[in-house]
Design a protein around this motif. Structure first.
Motif, mmCIF file in Angstrom:
data_model
loop_
_atom_site.group_PDB
_atom_site.id
_atom_site.type_symbol
_atom_site.label_atom_id
_atom_site.label_comp_id
_atom_site.label_asym_id
_atom_site.label_seq_id
_atom_site.Cartn_x
_atom_site.Cartn_y
_atom_site.Cartn_z
ATOM 1 N N MET A 45 32.039 43.289 38.243
ATOM 2 C CA MET A 45 32.707 43.611 36.984
ATOM 3 C C MET A 45 31.973 44.686 36.221
ATOM 4 S SD MET A 45 32.425 40.102 34.818
ATOM 5 C CE MET A 45 33.397 40.544 33.413
ATOM 6 N N ASP A 46 32.678 45.337 35.266
ATOM 7 C CA ASP A 46 32.058 46.380 34.461
ATOM 8 C C ASP A 46 31.274 45.751 33.325
ATOM 9 O OD1 ASP A 46 33.159 48.278 36.038
ATOM 10 O OD2 ASP A 46 34.789 48.811 34.659
ATOM 11 N N ALA A 47 30.329 46.511 32.794
ATOM 12 C CA ALA A 47 29.488 45.988 31.723
ATOM 13 C C ALA A 47 30.118 46.180 30.353
ATOM 14 C CB ALA A 47 28.135 46.687 31.759
ATOM 15 N N ASP A 48 31.238 46.882 30.279
ATOM 16 C CA ASP A 48 31.732 47.319 28.975
ATOM 17 C C ASP A 48 32.750 46.377 28.358
ATOM 18 O OD1 ASP A 48 33.796 47.708 30.680
ATOM 19 O OD2 ASP A 48 33.924 49.873 30.428
ATOM 20 N N LEU A 49 32.918 45.176 28.943
ATOM 21 C CA LEU A 49 33.837 44.167 28.419
ATOM 22 C C LEU A 49 35.300 44.582 28.531
ATOM 23 C CD1 LEU A 49 31.660 43.115 25.410
ATOM 24 C CD2 LEU A 49 32.483 41.542 27.162
ATOM 25 N N GLN A 50 35.583 45.611 29.324
ATOM 26 C CA GLN A 50 37.002 45.926 29.563
ATOM 27 C C GLN A 50 37.597 44.857 30.479
ATOM 28 O OE1 GLN A 50 36.773 50.529 30.340
ATOM 29 N NE2 GLN A 50 38.644 50.044 29.241
ATOM 30 N N ASN A 51 36.766 44.334 31.379
ATOM 31 C CA ASN A 51 37.164 43.178 32.177
ATOM 32 C C ASN A 51 36.834 41.926 31.371
ATOM 33 O OD1 ASN A 51 35.613 44.889 34.857
ATOM 34 N ND2 ASN A 51 37.808 44.813 34.488
ATOM 35 N N PRO A 97 40.524 47.445 25.664
ATOM 36 C CA PRO A 97 39.969 48.776 25.392
ATOM 37 C C PRO A 97 38.449 48.676 25.312
ATOM 38 C CG PRO A 97 41.495 48.081 23.652
ATOM 39 C CD PRO A 97 41.296 46.923 24.546
ATOM 40 N N ARG A 98 37.782 49.772 25.631
ATOM 41 C CA ARG A 98 36.329 49.797 25.522
ATOM 42 C C ARG A 98 35.956 49.729 24.045
ATOM 43 N NH1 ARG A 98 31.402 51.808 27.562
ATOM 44 N NH2 ARG A 98 31.740 52.084 29.778
ATOM 45 N N ARG A 99 35.059 48.818 23.686
ATOM 46 C CA ARG A 99 34.714 48.669 22.273
ATOM 47 C C ARG A 99 33.487 49.487 21.891
ATOM 48 N NH1 ARG A 99 35.233 42.377 21.045
ATOM 49 N NH2 ARG A 99 35.792 42.256 23.229
HETATM 50 MG MG MG Z 1 35.185 50.806 31.478
#
Ligand code: MG
Ligand code: UDP
Length: 319
Positions: A96-102, A202-204
């Motif tokens: 998973m991505d680190a940016d909380l988009q997932n 969305p990326r926060r």
């Molecule tokens: Mg992302």
């Protein structure tokens, strides 16, 4: 019956995500603790130049399920994921991505689906929250193309959130942007793959690391994937095929020229087609020789490393 999964490795590449890591860890831990079974969270710091590493250090200090690998420089998402796979000990591996988009809350759903008897469950961002023109549209086109070329039909190759049985991930190295093609590689050795719609936010915090240029890289990678999947063991079929076609085309041209000469008295030597015919023969012969060199490489690859040319699902009465 496939083995029931009792431990998970979550693999998360991190490049300048300092503001996301704490919240991500909280959310992940809440979800994973509500599930039965063991888990580990592997963060790969891909040469971040912000405070990501010290955030990770802190998390690792508080929580021994957090494992951290710091790469010496920015290698890119694919290589970071590969480093995580090499470390993973769980029966199944989740990217998973680190940016909380997932959304970590999707993990139990992915796992349940995997336990129904699949090797790969691929997340599908059905309601994707990215810019339409620069991200969602190129991605749709790329997905259609990849599905067509690889014959593995997925809506969303680009979604990082996917779960794999660990066996499926061993045995190949990842290059370029290729983490997204793992399902296609896995399918080549007979893995069962299914899609599951997942959340997408969305990326926060922080910025996306990619732009439109990634689409070109992905399409170039697709050539490699197609070549490896169809011709990795028989390169002469591709190069030889092209070579023979060119030589035949050249023969036809020469026949045409001869016919023109004898029927109409035209000089062969003045026709540009003669040059074309000569070029086709040269290219054709070279292509066949390239194919032969390819065959040598295939043998070096398999025989010097004792790599089998097949992969076995199970053996009975054989240790
Ligand atoms: Mg992302
Ligand atoms: N990432 C990385 N190395 C890179 C670029 C990105 O490890 O060189 C990580 C990034 O921190 C994130 C994931 O890969 O966890 C996906 O990146 P991003 O969110 O920028 O991609 P997008 O969601 O915009 O496709």
């Amino acid at each position: 019956m496939m083995k029931t999964i009792s431990s998970l490795s979550i693999v998360i590449p991190v490049y300048n995500e300092e503001d996301n890591l704490k919240l991500l860890h909280d959310k992940l831990t809440a979800t994973l603790n509500s599930m039965s079974g063991e888990y580990e969270i592997i963060f790969i710091d891909d040469g971040s130049i912000d405070n990501s590493f010290s955030c990770l250090q802190q998390l690792a200090h508080q929580d021994d399920k957090v494992k951290v690998i710091e790469l010496t420089r920015n290698y890119g998402q694919t290589v970071a994921i590969a480093a995580g796979i090499d470390q993973a000990k769980g029966d199944a591996v989740i990217f998973m991505d680190a940016d909380l988009q997932n959304d970590p809350a999707d993990i139990p759903l992915l796992l349940a689906k995997l336990n129904e008897g699949y090797d790969v469950v691929s997340g599908w961002r059905k309601h994707r929250q990215d810019k339409w023109l620069s991200r969602t549209l190129p991605s749709k086109l790329a997905n259609a193309l990849i599905s067509y070329v690889t014959k593995v039909h997925l809506h969303d190759y680009g979604c990082t959130l996917k779960i794999y049985r660990r066996e499926v991930l061993t045995g190949y190295k990842l290059y370029g942007e290729m983490h997204r093609f793992i399902p296609a590689y896995a399918a080549q050795v007979g893995a069962k793959i299914v899609e599951l719609p997942v959340q997408h936010h969305p990326r926060r915090h922080g910025q996306s690391k990619y732009g439109l240029e990634r689409t070109f890289k992905v399409i170039l990678d697709l050539f490699t994937v197609k070549f490896l999947s169809s011709y990795a063991q028989k390169p002469i079929y591709l190069f030889g095929g092209v070579g023979v076609t060119l030589i035949l085309a050249s023969l036809l041209l020469v026949l045409l020229l001869l016919w023109q000469k004898f029927a109409y008295g035209l000089f062969m030597i003045t026709s540009p087609l003669l040059h074309l015919a000569a070029m086709f023969v040269i290219l054709g012969v070279q292509s066949i020789f390239l194919g032969l060199i390819g065959e040598l490489l295939v043998r070096t690859y398999h025989e010097s490393q004792n790599k089998p040319t097949y992969s076995v699902r199970r053996r009975l009465n054989i240790k």
